[in-house]
Enzyme design. Structure first.
Site, PDB file in Angstrom:
ATOM      1  CD  GLU A   1       2.316  -1.858 -10.230  1.00 28.18           C
ATOM      2  OE1 GLU A   1       1.601  -1.668  -9.227  1.00 28.18           O
ATOM      3  OE2 GLU A   1       2.882  -2.956 -10.472  1.00 28.18           O
TER       4      GLU A   1
ATOM      5  CG  PHE B   1       3.159  -1.055   4.162  1.00 23.71           C
ATOM      6  CD1 PHE B   1       3.703  -2.329   4.032  1.00 23.71           C
ATOM      7  CD2 PHE B   1       2.012  -0.754   3.442  1.00 23.71           C
ATOM      8  CE1 PHE B   1       3.114  -3.276   3.199  1.00 23.71           C
ATOM      9  CE2 PHE B   1       1.414  -1.693   2.619  1.00 23.71           C
ATOM     10  CZ  PHE B   1       1.963  -2.960   2.501  1.00 23.71           C
ATOM     11  CD  GLN B   2       2.588  -1.177  -0.691  1.00 15.65           C
ATOM     12  OE1 GLN B   2       1.782  -0.261  -0.866  1.00 15.65           O
ATOM     13  NE2 GLN B   2       2.397  -2.384  -1.207  1.00 15.65           N
TER      14      GLN B   2
ATOM     15  CE  LYS C   1      -3.678   7.726   1.404  1.00 16.01           C
ATOM     16  NZ  LYS C   1      -3.871   6.436   2.106  1.00 16.01           N
TER      17      LYS C   1
ATOM     18  CG  MET D   1      20.137 -12.340 -30.323  1.00 16.28           C
ATOM     19  SD  MET D   1      20.404 -12.457 -32.113  1.00 16.28           S
ATOM     20  CE  MET D   1      19.197 -11.271 -32.708  1.00 16.28           C
TER      21      MET D   1
END
Length: 573
Positions: A51, A113-114, A163, A487
């Site tokens: 993602e 969940f999630q 959802k 760097m």
């Protein structure tokens, strides 16, 4: 008409001209992805490896096209994986809309969940965000998201949808996109009072424009500082007209690169920590600095109280909160750069500052920006020069990650047009480059996209090679491989008595074998001749190519002004 919330999302994407979405599916996003399948002839979905890659791709698409970039993610880790990409877009004012699906409304607050409160997580790094758990709010939230992302100081907006809202039926009425504005909307109130207030504001701005013009006309050593706001407002032509009319030199911040072509005689390059001596010296010696769409970051004004201390600093910025935030300014106008410059130009008198420009050119000759010693190895400056030499046959978009290679690119890439140099300026996101290059290539299929990266940055998101291969994207990745975290290694060399704590990772990655395993093509080069030959082959390839360039770990980005110092402390060797 009745349709599911998921279909409403598709309809509103189409209302706003969205034809490409980046993302990754998941359980709570199933209704969105099921509807996307039905709309696949109108909306292309690009499946990324992660993602974060989707977020950077949406960002790169927006930077390279000027349109709003869009990314989808599922709930929980899917949503949180967007966070670095959202913050990157926020810091650089990139118009993006992120749409996430959360657990069902009945599960919110139950540690399902999630489940994660992504609106709470992203509150500090978005212009605005919406939590939609009522189907009647969906269309308005989405339309407002696009309006806000592309209004005023542009930036990311997140819409989190439960959802059940994506599943339920809702009334949908087609509508035109909500109008965007270059400034925040005026407060509502009495009509006559509103008109009087608008007229008063217009008069006030006209007086400020005239004051700006008087100061510019009286200046003997003026300079224009361009920032990302010039590109966002498409005011490049106005800047060049002003520079020609008032005979003013131009310098650029990192985010402003590309606003002025390198070939422009008034242009003297990058300002700031790794900017040219000439650019920094002319600001230090100027009697007037006109700053356009820039915020005086700590990489530009390293010692704010000493920045342009001989000059009157004038600032034009669309964001009122940036006026005088980092550097005290004598005068300021809050507004869109293009609109303000168009109002300003008629009041500017034709001028000549030949002595001033000759002095800046002398400073440029005195301390040219160059890598002097490659220690017998491939020189980063040679690599970039070779790439720029092939820019004439096909317009090139250069995309960088973050580190030494980024600053070498900023110093040596020959800028030709706006939106052709994409880099993470504000957040400094290592791993930004490959996702952004994918977004830029998909948004500009007829242009060449070259991704410049370091071996340190590239290890963070090189998994997006599968995305480039799956979509047969001809992105050329040039890896400045010095086997160290360059760097930070440079800083440890200069300021930490060569204590190289965790900057020599001893990685054994074979980039050629790795890209071949992904399904692309790879080359390893150690000389300028080998690079030229490999790059020529890469230009003819259909899919992604990686070129592993072995450079010296001792190569440094110079010149450099240390943190908290001024041009008097600039390091050249």
């Amino acid at each position: 008409m009745k349709m599911t919330g998921a279909e409403v999302v598709m309809k509103i994407l189409l209302e706003h001209g969205v034809d490409t979405v980046f993302g990754y599916p998941g359980g709570t996003a199933l209704f969105l992805y099921d509807e996307l399948y039905k709309y696949s002839d109108q909306i292309r979905h690009v499946l990324t490896a992660h993602e974060q890659g989707a977020a950077h791709a949406a960002d790169g698409y927006a930077r390279a096209t000027g349109k709003v970039g869009v990314a989808f993610a599922t709930s929980g880790p899917g949503a949180t994986n967007l966070v670095t990409g959202i913050a990157t877009a926020y810091m650089d004012s990139i118009p993006t809309v992120f749409i996430t699906a959360n657990v069902g409304n009945h599960l919110i607050g139950r540690d399902a969940f999630q489940e994660v409160c992504i609106t709470g997580v992203t509150f500090p790094i978005t212009k605005h965000n919406y939590f939609v758990n009522n189907k009647e709010d969906l269309a308005d939230a989405l339309r407002n998201a696009f309006r806000i992302a592309n209004s005023g100081r542009k930036g990311p907006v997140l819409v989190d949808i439960t959802k059940d809202v994506t599943q339920e039926l809702v009334d949908y009425e087609p509508a035109e996109p909500y109008p965007t504005s270059s400034l925040p909307a005026a407060k509502t109130g009495d009509g006559a009072a509103h008109a009087d207030a608008a007229a008063s504001a217009e008069n006030s701005e006209q007086k400020e424009v005239e004051k700006f013009a008087r100061l510019i006309n009286r200046a003997h050593r003026p300079v224009i500082q361009v920032g990302g706001g010039v590109i966002a407002s498409a005011s490049e032509a106005e800047v060049l007209e002003l520079a020609a009319k008032a005979d003013m030199p131009i310098v650029s911040t990192l985010m402003g690169l590309g606003a002025v072509p390198d070939s422009e005689p008034h242009y003297f390059g990058l300002l700031g920590m790794h900017g040219s001596y000439a650019a920094n010296k002319c600001v230090a010696e100027a009697d007037l600095v006109l700053t356009l769409g820039a915020r005086f970051s700590d990489r530009v004004a390293l010692k704010p109280e000493a920045f342009a201390k001989e000059a009157k600093v004038l600032q034009i910025d669309i964001d009122k909160s940036e006026i005088g935030k980092n550097v005290a300014v004598a005068e300021a106008i809050v507004g869109d750069c293009k609109q303000v410059l168009q109002a300003l130009l008629p009041h500017i008198e034709k001028a000549q500052h030949a002595d001033w420009l000759e002095q800046i050119e002398a400073w440029q000759t005195e301390h040219p920006t160059q890598i002097r010693d490659a220690h017998g190895m491939l020189n980063p400056q040679e690599i970039i020069a070779c790439m720029c030499a092939h820019d004439a046959d096909k317009e090139t978009i250069f995309v960088t990650d973050v580190g030494q290679h980024q600053m070498w690119a900023a110093q040596y890439v020959k800028q030709t047009k706006p939106r052709n140099f994409l880099t993470s300026g504000g957040l400094g996101t290592m791993g930004f480059g490959y996702g952004a290059a994918i977004g830029a290539q998909l948004g500009n299929p007829d242009k060449r996209v070259v991704h410049l990266t370091g071996d340190g940055s590239f290890h963070m998101n090189l998994n997006e090679a599968c995305t480039a291969v799956s979509n047969n994207l001809p992105i050329i990745t040039v890896i400045f491989n010095n086997t160290v975290l360059g760097m930070v290694y440079q800083w440890q060399t200069s300021f930490y008595e060569q204590r190289y704590s965790n900057t020599v990772p001893e990685r054994k990655t074979d980039f050629v074998k790795l890209i071949e395993a992904f399904g692309g093509t790879g080359y390893r080069v150690e000389t300028a001749e080998e690079f030229a030959a490999a790059y020529q082959k890469a230009l003819q390839a259909d899919g992604p190519v990686w070129i592993d360039c072995r450079i010296a770990k001792t190569d440094r980005v110079l010149p450099m002004i240390p943190n908290g110092k001024t041009i008097d402390d600039m390091i050249f060797e």
